[in-house]
Motif scaffolding. Structure first.
Motif, mmCIF file in Angstrom:
data_model
loop_
_atom_site.group_PDB
_atom_site.id
_atom_site.type_symbol
_atom_site.label_atom_id
_atom_site.label_comp_id
_atom_site.label_asym_id
_atom_site.label_seq_id
_atom_site.Cartn_x
_atom_site.Cartn_y
_atom_site.Cartn_z
ATOM 1 N N VAL A 1 38.221 -6.882 -19.175
ATOM 2 C CA VAL A 1 38.487 -7.910 -18.377
ATOM 3 C C VAL A 1 39.544 -8.249 -17.669
ATOM 4 C CG1 VAL A 1 38.985 -10.093 -19.283
ATOM 5 C CG2 VAL A 1 37.575 -9.477 -20.696
ATOM 6 N N LEU A 2 40.645 -7.114 -18.231
ATOM 7 C CA LEU A 2 42.038 -7.030 -16.883
ATOM 8 C C LEU A 2 42.042 -6.506 -15.702
ATOM 9 C CD1 LEU A 2 44.696 -5.558 -19.555
ATOM 10 C CD2 LEU A 2 44.552 -7.761 -17.544
ATOM 11 N N GLU A 3 40.488 -5.026 -16.132
ATOM 12 C CA GLU A 3 40.288 -4.756 -14.659
ATOM 13 C C GLU A 3 39.241 -6.022 -13.829
ATOM 14 O OE1 GLU A 3 37.415 -1.630 -16.060
ATOM 15 O OE2 GLU A 3 37.447 -1.374 -13.193
ATOM 16 N N LEU A 4 39.229 -6.655 -14.515
ATOM 17 C CA LEU A 4 37.897 -7.588 -13.270
ATOM 18 C C LEU A 4 38.898 -8.755 -12.623
ATOM 19 C CD1 LEU A 4 35.513 -8.615 -11.429
ATOM 20 C CD2 LEU A 4 35.192 -9.867 -13.630
ATOM 21 N N ALA A 5 39.332 -8.919 -14.280
ATOM 22 C CA ALA A 5 40.613 -10.617 -13.630
ATOM 23 C C ALA A 5 41.605 -9.691 -12.039
ATOM 24 C CB ALA A 5 41.705 -11.064 -14.849
ATOM 25 N N ALA A 6 42.091 -7.893 -12.437
ATOM 26 C CA ALA A 6 43.192 -7.914 -11.422
ATOM 27 C C ALA A 6 41.799 -7.693 -9.968
ATOM 28 C CB ALA A 6 43.371 -6.421 -11.487
ATOM 29 N N THR A 7 40.893 -8.112 -10.518
ATOM 30 C CA THR A 7 39.985 -7.682 -8.683
ATOM 31 C C THR A 7 39.295 -8.730 -8.456
ATOM 32 O OG1 THR A 7 38.424 -7.044 -10.298
ATOM 33 C CG2 THR A 7 39.177 -5.067 -9.212
ATOM 34 N N LEU A 8 39.929 -9.669 -9.324
ATOM 35 C CA LEU A 8 39.154 -10.813 -8.783
ATOM 36 C C LEU A 8 40.405 -11.830 -8.780
ATOM 37 C CD1 LEU A 8 37.279 -12.776 -11.200
ATOM 38 C CD2 LEU A 8 36.172 -11.728 -8.628
ATOM 39 N N GLY A 9 41.986 -11.323 -8.551
ATOM 40 C CA GLY A 9 43.378 -11.725 -8.702
ATOM 41 C C GLY A 9 43.923 -13.297 -9.594
ATOM 42 N N ILE A 10 42.679 -13.181 -10.312
ATOM 43 C CA ILE A 10 42.541 -14.255 -11.138
ATOM 44 C C ILE A 10 43.461 -13.883 -12.656
ATOM 45 C CG2 ILE A 10 41.103 -15.833 -10.586
ATOM 46 C CD1 ILE A 10 39.491 -15.404 -13.017
ATOM 47 N N LYS A 11 44.339 -14.262 -12.808
ATOM 48 C CA LYS A 11 44.855 -14.269 -15.043
ATOM 49 C C LYS A 11 43.599 -14.319 -15.640
ATOM 50 C CE LYS A 11 49.164 -16.888 -15.008
ATOM 51 N NZ LYS A 11 49.440 -18.526 -15.654
ATOM 52 N N GLU B 1 39.936 -12.970 1.576
ATOM 53 C CA GLU B 1 39.068 -14.449 1.605
ATOM 54 C C GLU B 1 36.907 -13.560 0.889
ATOM 55 O OE1 GLU B 1 37.985 -15.161 5.420
ATOM 56 O OE2 GLU B 1 39.669 -15.495 5.838
ATOM 57 N N ALA B 2 37.225 -12.587 0.576
ATOM 58 C CA ALA B 2 36.569 -12.125 -0.320
ATOM 59 C C ALA B 2 36.427 -12.529 -1.789
ATOM 60 C CB ALA B 2 36.450 -10.485 -0.283
ATOM 61 N N ARG B 3 37.783 -12.381 -2.541
ATOM 62 C CA ARG B 3 38.132 -12.731 -3.615
ATOM 63 C C ARG B 3 38.112 -14.847 -3.449
ATOM 64 N NH1 ARG B 3 43.944 -10.128 -4.811
ATOM 65 N NH2 ARG B 3 42.719 -7.694 -5.443
ATOM 66 N N MET B 4 38.203 -15.047 -2.703
ATOM 67 C CA MET B 4 38.050 -16.253 -2.280
ATOM 68 C C MET B 4 36.811 -16.775 -2.914
ATOM 69 S SD MET B 4 41.346 -18.349 -1.972
ATOM 70 C CE MET B 4 40.767 -19.659 -1.194
ATOM 71 N N GLU B 5 35.937 -16.484 -1.465
ATOM 72 C CA GLU B 5 34.087 -16.702 -2.032
ATOM 73 C C GLU B 5 33.470 -15.917 -2.649
ATOM 74 O OE1 GLU B 5 32.319 -13.967 1.127
ATOM 75 O OE2 GLU B 5 33.757 -15.505 3.005
ATOM 76 N N MET B 6 33.949 -15.016 -3.710
ATOM 77 C CA MET B 6 33.719 -14.417 -4.759
ATOM 78 C C MET B 6 34.198 -15.780 -6.276
ATOM 79 S SD MET B 6 33.882 -10.560 -5.420
ATOM 80 C CE MET B 6 34.770 -10.504 -5.013
ATOM 81 N N MET B 7 35.140 -16.795 -6.122
ATOM 82 C CA MET B 7 35.524 -16.908 -7.054
ATOM 83 C C MET B 7 34.671 -18.574 -7.403
ATOM 84 S SD MET B 7 37.662 -16.079 -9.466
ATOM 85 C CE MET B 7 37.967 -17.775 -10.019
#
Lengths: 126, 361, 200
Positions: free
Chosen positions: A27-37, A115-121
């Protein structure tokens, strides 16, 4: 996957699953790639997935880490589409294409990633 | 987000076909299954937390109690992982004895799994025959280790006790008995038209879905995935091991893979008894600090132990990933989808050999 | 069709027919190799506490003095019948199933070294562990009555409000201190080795 019947409150038990050692790591790994807590990601996962799926997250991530090319791995697309099933595979391909187009247009690497992160979120939240 | 469906069908937590409590919630249109969800939390033990800060001689028994059916392999994988940390190599005779006990355990686990499948598809005669045959295996386990389950047979550097030539002879004759009986039972199972009707082409697991969900063990091997941790284990490679693989991916293939693995176990035990030479069964050695990620092949599939030890041989951190976790998940989210009848829900679920006690460590 | 033939073949076997007509449940007997709760032999216990050291279950075995004789006692509700105490005992006081026989035959032993660890942030210096420790009480009988010790020979003792370990090498790893500590501050690390063939 995300449409279920008779909702009983399973949030507490799902949280216990996500708190264990290996689950916390992915969960930490994916949260880091998405840039969220990680708490935000946990909330999303608890709402979206059932208990058995959550238990199996580390094993699915082990498989998904080996999938995809370098760009996809950088953006964390295999994790999102294949392991966590948060966005569909078609959307994953779209995000990757848009990212590559932006790089070609001369946008900086960091800006393109964010920007890719934003789109994913956005896709996850929708 | 709720879905509008005709029928919402809960199976469990208590169901005559389940060995352990768990709840499957199915969304159905008529009897056609659209989606399924598995709900756990009825037998959560928190055993990983209890293990922390304890030495091997306590964790070994806790590891066995993760699962009552495949207890030997938990002991086996835990002890081998701490041995790898501390550089202990078991003596040759001990390595073969470990294989013998582990394969006996695998045989009884597979027979029990196939028993419950036959029971679920309402072939109770064959089910009881298989359960009776399982008793022979359990008696052999008791003869060697002194206990039917939770044998506590493997210790760092070796095993608890040796087997004499009398016990070896008794084991050989029991294996002959199982071999002869099981050949007949499989003949009944394979040729039964009603069994085929309930098993063939039902609950198909495609290779892609199996890889994506990291399916392991007989469930994956029935879908054509060559994944068996025993093929990389030194003692098993010395005995000439090669995994059993089938391509169909349906209920029938999964059950047949288990039956064939029972024969394979019989062959492995026989060749281990042949290859075994007299010698010491314990080599000693103390546990040192380190961390490791170690995999072994449980009856249900790949078992993963991730652990850290300290200078005094105590377990600091431990995470266990049991084979039932991926198998139940792939069963609920890939195999149960498109089941044509509500009666197939339980048979598909049981054919993946779910172990809830394993899943909720 | 083949299926029916198979069923007929199954039910026409002489063995099947004889057992069908003379069906009888085998009597329930405990086989001699069954690893039951440990039982006492007539050997004399020397109060070495090796059984308490190895026991994986909490408070399953305790060595107590009854009628001036030391003797291990097993709490059946706690014992998990692992049989490790039988292997660890150097005097063969306990027996169960085949364990004592193969232990003698193959000269199996379990030996350990011990390390006492006190978490000073949790320890409040109450001295429960020093009084409970059976080795301490052997060394300094004054502990039984007064609860305080002035001897330098004990394993550990409370000095100026803090518990200090003096002689770690005397510890037998019996875990009594762990069980008597109200804060879980004291831990005994038992580094046990499974050996064969006498002394290493």
């Amino acid at each position: 996957m995300n449409k279920y019947l008779y909702e009983k409150d399973l949030r507490q038990m799902k949280l216990i699953i996500l708190e264990s050692r290996r689950h916390d790591a992915v969960v930490l790994e994916l949260a880091a790639t998405l840039g969220i807590k990680r708490q935000q990601l946990r909330k999303i996962l608890i709402e979206r997935s059932d208990m058995m799926f959550l238990e199996n997250l580390p094993a699915r991530c082990d498989v998904a880490r080996e999938a995809g090319d370098d760009t996809e791995r950088l953006l964390g697309i295999p994790l999102l589409t294949q392991a966590f099933c948060l966005i569909s595979k078609e959307d994953g391909v779209l995000i990757k294409e848009q990212y590559l187009r932006r790089i070609q247009d001369g946008i900086k690497h960091e800006a393109a990633v964010s920007e890719a992160r934003m789109e994913m979120m956005e896709l996850i939240r929708s | 987000m709720k879905k509008t469906v005709d029928i919402s069908l809960p199976v469990g937590p208590m169901h005559p076909c389940f060995k352990e409590p768990c709840r499957i919630k199915c969304e159905t249109r008529g009897e056609y299954v659209l989606a399924a969800e598995v709900e756990l939390g009825y037998v959560k033990k928190g055993i990983e937390r209890i293990m922390r800060g304890r030495p091997w001689q306590e964790v070994m028994f806790l590891a066995e109690r993760v699962c009552g059916i495949c207890s030997v392999i938990h002991n086996f994988v835990f002890i081998e992982s701490v041995e790898h940390i501390s550089g202990i190599v078991p003596t040759e005779r001990a390595a073969y004895l470990r294989v013998i006990v582990n394969e006996l355990d695998r045989m009884q686990s597979h027979l029990l799994a196939n028993y419950s499948y036959c029971y679920t598809i309402e072939h109770e005669t064959l089910a009881m025959y298989l359960l009776n045959l399982r008793e022979t295996v359990m008696d052999q386990l008791e003869l060697i280790t002194g206990a039917r389950v939770t044998c506590a047979f493997i210790v760092p550097g070796g095993v608890r006790c040796d087997i004499s030539s009398d016990i070896a002879d008794e084991l050989r004759s029991a294996l002959d008995h199982i071999d002869a009986e099981l050949t007949r039972f499989i003949r009944i199972f394979e040729t039964g038209p009603l069994i085929g009707l309930r098993s063939k082409g039902i609950g198909i697991l495609t290779k892609d879905a199996a890889i994506e969900s990291h399916a392991v063990g007989p469930t994956a091997r029935a879908s054509g995935i060559d994944n068996d941790q025993r093929s990389t284990h030194p003692t098993y490679t010395a005995l000439g091991f090669s995994p059993v693989i089938r391509q169909e991916g349906d209920n029938f293939a999964r059950i047949m893979v288990r039956f064939e693995e029972v024969f394979q176990s019989i062959r492995l035990i026989r060749s281990a008894l042949e290859a075994m030479r007299e010698g010491p069964i314990r080599g000693g050695g103390t546990i040192k600090a380190g961390s490791i990620r170690y995999r072994g092949e449980a009856p249900r599939g790949e078992l993963l132990y991730e652990l850290t030890t300290d200078d005094y041989g105590r377990i600091l951190e431990i995470a266990i990933q049991t084979p039932s976790i991926p198998n139940i998940q792939v069963c609920a989210h890939a195999m149960l989808i498109d089941a044509q009848s509500a009666a197939d829900i339980t048979s598909i679920f049981i054919s993946s050999d779910p172990c809830i006690a394993c899943t909720e460590r | 069709m083949l299926s029916i033939i198979n069923y007929i073949r199954e039910f026409l076997r002489p063995h099947w027919i004889t057992t069908f007509f003379t069906a009888k449940t085998a009597p329930l007997v405990t086989p001699p190799h069954f690893r039951d709760f440990p039982e006492l032999t007539d050997k004399e216990c020397t109060h070495c506490l090796a059984c308490m050291m190895i026991c994986p279950a909490p408070e399953a075995i305790t060595v107590v003095k009854r009628e001036e004789i030391w003797r291990p006692e097993i709490t059946k509700g706690h014992c998990i019948r692992c049989g490790l105490c039988i292997e660890a005992c150097p005097e063969d006081v306990l027996t169960s199933g085949r364990i004592l026989a193969y232990k003698k035959e193959e000269e199996l032993t379990l030996q350990g070294t011990f390390h006492i660890e006190i978490d000073q942030s949790k320890c409040m210096g109450c001295g429960n562990c020093t009084v409970a420790c059976p080795v301490n009480r052997e060394i300094d009988p004054a502990l039984r009555s007064s609860g305080t010790s002035t001897s330098d020979e004990v394993i550990m003792r409370v000095d100026t409000g803090q518990n200090k370990v003096l002689h770690e090498e005397k510890c037998t790893g019996c875990k009594t201190c762990e069980e008597s500590c109200s804060n879980g501050a004291i831990r005994v690390a038992r580094i046990v080795e499974a050996l064969q063939g006498g002394e290493k």
